[in-house]
Structures are given as C-alpha cells and as structure tokens.
Design an enzyme around this catalytic site. Sequence first.
Site, PDB file in Angstrom:
ATOM      1  N   LYS A  43       0.899  -1.227  -0.010  1.00  0.00           N
ATOM      2  CA  LYS A  43      -0.056   0.099   0.091  1.00  0.00           C
ATOM      3  C   LYS A  43       0.926   1.082  -0.035  1.00  0.00           C
ATOM      4  CE  LYS A  43      -3.038  -2.327   3.424  1.00  0.00           C
ATOM      5  NZ  LYS A  43      -3.605  -2.068   4.882  1.00  0.00           N
ATOM      6  N   GLY A  44       2.050   1.023   0.467  1.00  0.00           N
ATOM      7  CA  GLY A  44       2.848   2.122   0.775  1.00  0.00           C
ATOM      8  C   GLY A  44       2.994   3.344  -0.320  1.00  0.00           C
ATOM      9  N   GLU A  99       7.758   2.263  -6.464  1.00  0.00           N
ATOM     10  CA  GLU A  99       7.723   1.663  -5.481  1.00  0.00           C
ATOM     11  C   GLU A  99       7.852   2.910  -4.354  1.00  0.00           C
ATOM     12  OE1 GLU A  99       7.371  -0.237  -3.088  1.00  0.00           O
ATOM     13  OE2 GLU A  99       8.125  -2.478  -3.855  1.00  0.00           O
ATOM     14  N   ASP A 100       7.716   2.706  -3.040  1.00  0.00           N
ATOM     15  CA  ASP A 100       8.065   3.669  -2.003  1.00  0.00           C
ATOM     16  C   ASP A 100       9.238   3.694  -1.475  1.00  0.00           C
ATOM     17  OD1 ASP A 100       7.240   1.334  -0.922  1.00  0.00           O
ATOM     18  OD2 ASP A 100       6.036   1.891   0.896  1.00  0.00           O
ATOM     19  N   ASP A 103      14.387  -1.225   0.692  1.00  0.00           N
ATOM     20  CA  ASP A 103      15.108  -1.395   1.957  1.00  0.00           C
ATOM     21  C   ASP A 103      16.232  -2.293   1.821  1.00  0.00           C
ATOM     22  OD1 ASP A 103      15.563  -0.667   4.736  1.00  0.00           O
ATOM     23  OD2 ASP A 103      14.518  -2.481   5.021  1.00  0.00           O
ATOM     24  N   LYS A 131      17.325   3.248   0.802  1.00  0.00           N
ATOM     25  CA  LYS A 131      17.943   3.118   2.013  1.00  0.00           C
ATOM     26  C   LYS A 131      19.257   2.126   1.803  1.00  0.00           C
ATOM     27  CE  LYS A 131      14.999   2.395   5.613  1.00  0.00           C
ATOM     28  NZ  LYS A 131      14.604   1.683   6.729  1.00  0.00           N
ATOM     29  N   PHE A 152      13.934   3.965  10.259  1.00  0.00           N
ATOM     30  CA  PHE A 152      12.753   3.609   9.879  1.00  0.00           C
ATOM     31  C   PHE A 152      11.791   4.698   9.486  1.00  0.00           C
ATOM     32  CE2 PHE A 152       8.658   1.393   9.714  1.00  0.00           C
ATOM     33  CZ  PHE A 152       9.030   0.448   8.994  1.00  0.00           C
ATOM     34  N   ASP A 159       3.969   3.518   6.110  1.00  0.00           N
ATOM     35  CA  ASP A 159       3.510   3.108   7.449  1.00  0.00           C
ATOM     36  C   ASP A 159       4.615   2.365   8.312  1.00  0.00           C
ATOM     37  OD1 ASP A 159       3.595   0.732   5.856  1.00  0.00           O
ATOM     38  OD2 ASP A 159       2.405  -0.163   7.748  1.00  0.00           O
ATOM     39  N   ARG A 165       0.532   6.830   7.699  1.00  0.00           N
ATOM     40  CA  ARG A 165       0.402   7.018   6.441  1.00  0.00           C
ATOM     41  C   ARG A 165       0.083   8.374   5.884  1.00  0.00           C
ATOM     42  NH1 ARG A 165       1.215   1.920   3.786  1.00  0.00           N
ATOM     43  NH2 ARG A 165       0.109   0.142   5.145  1.00  0.00           N
TER      44      ARG A 165
END
Length: 177
Positions: A43-44, A99-100, A103, A131, A152, A159, A165
């Site tokens: 969902k990000g 993509e958000d 990582d 990241k 984070f 989220d 969010r």
Amino acid sequence: MSSEVKLSVLFTAEEIAVVVERLAAEIRRDYLDKNPVLITVLKGSFVFLADLVRQLDFPLEIEFAQLSSYGHGKESAGKIKVVQDIQCDIKGRHVLVVEDIIDTGLTAAFFLKHLKEKQPASLKLCSLTDKPSRTQVKINIDYLGLTVPDKFIVGYGIDWDEKFRYLPDIRAIEDEG
Ligand code: IMP
Ligand code: MG
C-alpha cells in the site's frame, strides 16, 4: 503506544514535491510515446503514485499489486508472496514499477523477477526512496527520488504497522528510550 513515538521530519512536503516533479519529467521524457503500464506495489506507494501520475500528461495505464514482505513491526517477515497480482497482460508492454522504498531490496528483486516472467517489452523501476545502508540485494533503480539514512521512515503513504500513512511529509522514527 504511538503517542510515545518520537518522529523527526526528514523531508518536508515541499521537498518531496520537487523530487516528484523531477521524477515525472524523467519518466515523461522516456515514456511519452510508449503507453506504459505503471505498476504500483500497495500500500505504501499510493500517495507517491497519485502525485506522480498527475504530472504525466500522456497515455499510460495503472495496475496494482500487493505483496507481503513485512509482518508487524519494523523487521521483515522474511518470506515474500504475491497476495494480489496485476490484472492485465503485460506481455510486450513497457512496464514501470513504482515503489515507495527499497530497503533490503528483497521485495523489489522478487517482484521484478515475477514480472519479467510475464515477458514485458521493457521493465524498469522507480522508487521514491532508497536506504542503501540496508542493501542485501543490489537493485538498479532507474528513477530514484531520495536516499534515506538508516532509520525507519513513515509518512507520505509509508507506514509503521499501518500507522502514520497520512502524514504529508516523510519522518524518521527516533529510537525509543
Ligand atoms: P525490502 O524488501 O527490505 O526492500 O522492503 C521493502 C518494503 O519494506 C517496503 O515496501 C516497505 O513496505 C517496507 N519498509 C522497509 N523499510 C521501511 C521503512 O523505513 N518504513 C516503512 N516501511 C519500510
Ligand atoms: Mg511497501
């Protein structure tokens, strides 16, 4: 619990807007005549996608997929699965994954491989954030917005356990205690 969490702003809404505008210009330049399929991983990425597509004034399609990678909390659940796959046939199409955050890179690597099997004409990746301190699988990010420190992050659609969010900016969770 969340009332005790300390957040510090990493990128303001204005800074994010500048970055999204730059990414949109790059994507426009490369996809203007290609009628691409933009695939967003829920969902990000939903806020990022919404801002991005409103700056893309040319034919394109949108698809959504949902993967499970993280369980609750801040660490990966380890296993990645396609929970909801895309609904259209991308064979021979130009595909851009939106993509958000990248990582460890495990999720993106898994999803790109999954999409490649569907034989798109081209397959590229756009990510709002990366990241690099956490990389486990090296992924080529064709369109990258922001590099984030080893913290984070939440906000702008991203989220922590479904929280935060709604924040208009990107914030880091400062270590508790
Ligand atoms: P990766 O497989 O480790 O690259 O993780 C990618 C996914 O993990 C992202 O799409 C997010 O859902 C989640 N994730 C990783 N880091 C963060 C973070 O800092 N904040 C929120 N979600 C994160
Ligand atoms: Mg995500």
